[in-house]
Motif scaffolding. Structure first.
Motif, PDB file in Angstrom:
ATOM      1  N   LYS A  41      81.174  59.104 120.155  1.00  0.00           N
ATOM      2  CA  LYS A  41      80.327  58.901 118.986  1.00  0.00           C
ATOM      3  C   LYS A  41      78.892  58.641 119.403  1.00  0.00           C
ATOM      4  CE  LYS A  41      82.554  55.952 116.166  1.00  0.00           C
ATOM      5  NZ  LYS A  41      82.646  54.937 115.072  1.00  0.00           N
ATOM      6  N   SER A  42      77.942  59.097 118.600  1.00  0.00           N
ATOM      7  CA  SER A  42      76.534  58.874 118.923  1.00  0.00           C
ATOM      8  C   SER A  42      76.207  57.391 118.831  1.00  0.00           C
ATOM      9  CB  SER A  42      75.630  59.667 117.969  1.00  0.00           C
ATOM     10  OG  SER A  42      75.640  59.087 116.683  1.00  0.00           O
ATOM     11  N   ILE A  43      75.212  56.973 119.561  1.00  0.00           N
ATOM     12  CA  ILE A  43      74.835  55.563 119.608  1.00  0.00           C
ATOM     13  C   ILE A  43      74.377  55.061 118.237  1.00  0.00           C
ATOM     14  CG2 ILE A  43      72.450  56.040 120.278  1.00  0.00           C
ATOM     15  CD1 ILE A  43      74.581  53.122 121.595  1.00  0.00           C
ATOM     16  N   ASP A  44      73.784  55.938 117.436  1.00  0.00           N
ATOM     17  CA  ASP A  44      73.278  55.535 116.118  1.00  0.00           C
ATOM     18  C   ASP A  44      74.405  55.142 115.173  1.00  0.00           C
ATOM     19  OD1 ASP A  44      70.701  55.991 116.955  1.00  0.00           O
ATOM     20  OD2 ASP A  44      70.654  58.060 116.203  1.00  0.00           O
ATOM     21  N   ASP A  45      75.561  55.761 115.339  1.00  0.00           N
ATOM     22  CA  ASP A  45      76.709  55.485 114.464  1.00  0.00           C
ATOM     23  C   ASP A  45      77.741  54.606 115.163  1.00  0.00           C
ATOM     24  OD1 ASP A  45      75.624  57.198 112.504  1.00  0.00           O
ATOM     25  OD2 ASP A  45      76.466  58.942 113.542  1.00  0.00           O
ATOM     26  N   ASN A  46      77.313  53.824 116.129  1.00  0.00           N
ATOM     27  CA  ASN A  46      78.252  53.129 116.994  1.00  0.00           C
ATOM     28  C   ASN A  46      77.822  51.671 117.204  1.00  0.00           C
ATOM     29  OD1 ASN A  46      80.189  52.550 118.965  1.00  0.00           O
ATOM     30  ND2 ASN A  46      80.073  54.627 119.796  1.00  0.00           N
ATOM     31  N   PRO A  47      78.097  50.807 116.220  1.00  0.00           N
ATOM     32  CA  PRO A  47      77.655  49.405 116.349  1.00  0.00           C
ATOM     33  C   PRO A  47      78.275  48.685 117.539  1.00  0.00           C
ATOM     34  CG  PRO A  47      79.082  49.710 114.424  1.00  0.00           C
ATOM     35  CD  PRO A  47      78.730  51.064 114.920  1.00  0.00           C
ATOM     36  N   GLN A  48      79.514  49.061 117.915  1.00  0.00           N
ATOM     37  CA  GLN A  48      80.136  48.421 119.077  1.00  0.00           C
ATOM     38  C   GLN A  48      79.361  48.754 120.349  1.00  0.00           C
ATOM     39  OE1 GLN A  48      84.071  50.128 118.462  1.00  0.00           O
ATOM     40  NE2 GLN A  48      84.897  48.090 118.080  1.00  0.00           N
ATOM     41  N   ALA A  49      78.974  50.012 120.496  1.00  0.00           N
ATOM     42  CA  ALA A  49      78.195  50.417 121.670  1.00  0.00           C
ATOM     43  C   ALA A  49      76.843  49.710 121.682  1.00  0.00           C
ATOM     44  CB  ALA A  49      78.012  51.932 121.670  1.00  0.00           C
ATOM     45  N   GLN A  50      76.231  49.595 120.528  1.00  0.00           N
ATOM     46  CA  GLN A  50      74.931  48.914 120.442  1.00  0.00           C
ATOM     47  C   GLN A  50      75.059  47.447 120.854  1.00  0.00           C
ATOM     48  OE1 GLN A  50      73.278  49.507 116.505  1.00  0.00           O
ATOM     49  NE2 GLN A  50      73.792  51.688 116.528  1.00  0.00           N
ATOM     50  N   GLU A  51      76.134  46.808 120.415  1.00  0.00           N
ATOM     51  CA  GLU A  51      76.345  45.397 120.756  1.00  0.00           C
ATOM     52  C   GLU A  51      76.543  45.225 122.256  1.00  0.00           C
ATOM     53  OE1 GLU A  51      79.593  41.900 119.814  1.00  0.00           O
ATOM     54  OE2 GLU A  51      79.239  43.444 118.298  1.00  0.00           O
ATOM     55  N   LEU A  52      77.333  46.118 122.870  1.00  0.00           N
ATOM     56  CA  LEU A  52      77.558  46.037 124.319  1.00  0.00           C
ATOM     57  C   LEU A  52      76.256  46.264 125.083  1.00  0.00           C
ATOM     58  CD1 LEU A  52      80.958  47.936 124.525  1.00  0.00           C
ATOM     59  CD2 LEU A  52      80.595  45.522 125.073  1.00  0.00           C
ATOM     60  N   MET A  53      75.448  47.182 124.601  1.00  0.00           N
ATOM     61  CA  MET A  53      74.176  47.457 125.256  1.00  0.00           C
ATOM     62  C   MET A  53      73.274  46.215 125.216  1.00  0.00           C
ATOM     63  SD  MET A  53      71.835  50.906 124.933  1.00  0.00           S
ATOM     64  CE  MET A  53      72.285  51.052 123.245  1.00  0.00           C
ATOM     65  N   GLU A  54      73.319  45.494 124.100  1.00  0.00           N
ATOM     66  CA  GLU A  54      72.529  44.264 123.981  1.00  0.00           C
ATOM     67  C   GLU A  54      73.007  43.192 124.963  1.00  0.00           C
ATOM     68  OE1 GLU A  54      72.884  43.183 119.907  1.00  0.00           O
ATOM     69  OE2 GLU A  54      71.650  44.863 119.184  1.00  0.00           O
ATOM     70  N   GLN A  55      74.296  43.288 125.376  1.00  0.00           N
ATOM     71  CA  GLN A  55      74.853  42.338 126.338  1.00  0.00           C
ATOM     72  C   GLN A  55      74.571  42.745 127.788  1.00  0.00           C
ATOM     73  OE1 GLN A  55      79.041  41.704 125.518  1.00  0.00           O
ATOM     74  NE2 GLN A  55      78.670  41.543 123.320  1.00  0.00           N
ATOM     75  N   GLY A  56      73.897  43.881 127.953  1.00  0.00           N
ATOM     76  CA  GLY A  56      73.553  44.328 129.293  1.00  0.00           C
ATOM     77  C   GLY A  56      74.482  45.346 129.879  1.00  0.00           C
ATOM     78  N   VAL A  57      75.388  45.900 129.065  1.00  0.00           N
ATOM     79  CA  VAL A  57      76.318  46.925 129.529  1.00  0.00           C
ATOM     80  C   VAL A  57      75.653  48.295 129.402  1.00  0.00           C
ATOM     81  CG1 VAL A  57      78.540  48.049 129.088  1.00  0.00           C
ATOM     82  CG2 VAL A  57      78.328  45.557 128.899  1.00  0.00           C
TER      83      VAL A  57
END
Length: 451
Positions: A41-57
């Motif tokens: 899924k694209s990052i724009d439609d992916n709140p889980q991915a966005q949250e992980l990215m904010e955690q440094g993943v």
């Protein structure tokens, strides 16, 4: 949770998010691994991915680039829904990169003992029965796995005072390595998910992994009347407890003279069991065996069997409506499951069936249609199901477009003493996102019928 440093500094690729991938990525990051998340899924439609990215993943979304494998990965955690035919995973296997599911991670961090349940049918019912039977046993049962609760999240919170009751699919088991439950339950094996596994042999091998690492101090509770299951049990190193509804097993679980027995001791009369269906007796035997081994009391086991009416959407008793008994079996997404449901009743059945059209015939359903007085079929498969019904002597066949229409027609064709049964024999995806959504729609339509 066991505080392990085995993931410290490891480079791990998590492929596919959803609930299990997200939980695994978050946990591995917390345990000191360097985590890369890859989701279609694209990052724009992916709140889980966005949250992980904010955690440094590190997160890579939108595709599965093979360049990810150029890094020195220690292993991959794969979402169970992603097939091994995915090009990224095919290439990873060529590079001998271990591909695991979060079930392996859950086992590695769990302080609690694990009861693991698998089989082609009956997993959810058996898992729920065991969980209920273990209440008031001295340890708190925590349900997890394929039943909808991510196993590694449960294992993260569980203590030695808990016991994890884990429903496992072949998809999940295929990605295990050292997984070793204290008690495993193997219910039955039929042809299933062959499009995913490629062959029945591969499917059976995936299921067999539930006991592959067990030792003599562990237990395997198994269906002694299923030849494929028996073959697996014969090779197991675990202490074995068989169950059967057709054979007398003095050292196992059986049914003799109308009583369910454990090691020849009567547990409960079959007439006192609330859960309908002869097939459910096998699930009950497996549940009793695992529960007794885990410390359940006889009083609690008997209480559950006298009061438990079924798992939601799996031959779930909904209500009595003007003398009709209404059952929701929306989880019956294949012909075998619907056959089992039909065989559970000795009353006249009005069957509601239909759903996603995969192009298959429904003729193998014919032997189970003997007690059916009417079939109301709907959705994409209505014509295919109708073709099968016309080969029987069922007096009433109606074709409609939607499940809501089917409910109205089914009630109209029914009389007092009939069973109104939704057991679709098809996936829900022609009209509903999930079988749960379909089941809720059925219950809602029933509630709108005249009282």
């Amino acid at each position: 949770m066991v505080h392990t440093d085995q993931y410290q500094g490891k480079l791990v690729l998590v492929v596919g998010l959803a609930k299990s991938g997200y939980a695994a990525a978050r946990l591995l990051h917390m345990l000191g691994a360097t985590v890369i998340v890859n989701d279609g899924k694209s990052i724009d439609d992916n709140p889980q991915a966005q949250e992980l990215m904010e955690q440094g993943v590190e997160v890579i979304c939108g595709s599965h680039p093979l360049s990810l494998l150029d890094r020195p990965l220690d292993f991959i955690i794969k979402n169970p829904g992603i097939p091994y035919s995915n090009e990224l995973l095919v290439e990873a296997e060529k590079k001998n990169i271990p591909i695991l599911t979060e079930i392996e991670l859950a086992y590695q961090i769990s302080e609690a003992d694990i009861i693991a349940i698998t089989g082609s049918n009956g997993k959810t019912t058996t898992t729920t029965l065991i969980t209920e039977m273990l209440k008031n046993s001295g340890r708190t049962p925590q349900i997890a796995g394929n039943i909808g609760v991510v196993a590694c999240e449960v294992a993260e919170q569980a203590t030695m005072d808990d016991i994890i009751v884990m429903e496992l699919s072949s998809f999940q088991l295929m990605g295990t390595d050292e997984f070793r439950p204290t008690i495993s339950v193997l219910l039955n094996l039929f042809d299933a998910h062959l499009d995913y596994h490629g062959s029945k042999q591969n499917y059976v091998a995936a299921k067999a992994r539930i006991q592959a690492k067990q030792e003599e101090s562990d237990y395997l509770v198994y269906n002694a009347s299923d030849d494929l299951v028996k073959d697996i049990a014969e090779k197991s190193h675990a202490t074995k407890i068989g169950f059967s509804t057709t054979e007398v097993l003095p050292d196992g679980l059986d049914v003799v003279d109308g009583f369910v027995r454990y090691r020849s001791k009567p547990i409960i009369a079959t007439s006192d069991i609330m859960l309908p269906g002869s097939h459910n007796i096998e699930n009950i035997l497996g549940a009793i065996g695992a529960s007794i081994l885990a410390g359940a009391t006889l009083t609690q086991i008997q209480f559950v069997l006298k009061t438990f009416g079924g798992v939601e959407h799996r031959l779930q008793f909904v209500k009595e409506l003007n003398g009709r008994l209404v059952y929701n079996d929306s989880k019956a997404t294949n012909i075998l499951a619907t056959s089992k449901a039909l065989e559970a009743f000795d009353k006249p059945v009005i069957l509601l069936a239909g759903g996603l059209d995969r192009g298959n015939s429904f003729d193998s359903l014919i032997p189970s249609l003997q007690g059916v007085k009417a079939v109301i079929t709907y959705g994409e498969t209505k014509d295919r199901i109708a073709e099968t019904v016309r080969k029987t002597d069922i007096p009433t066949l109606e074709l409609v477009s939607t499940l809501t229409e089917a409910v109205k027609v089914a009630y109209r064709e029914s009389t007092e003493g009939d069973v109104l049964l939704l057991s679709p024999a098809c996936a829900s995806w022609d009209q509903y996102k999930t079988f749960e959504e379909r089941g809720h729609a059925f219950i809602q339509a029933i509630s709108e019928l005249p009282k």
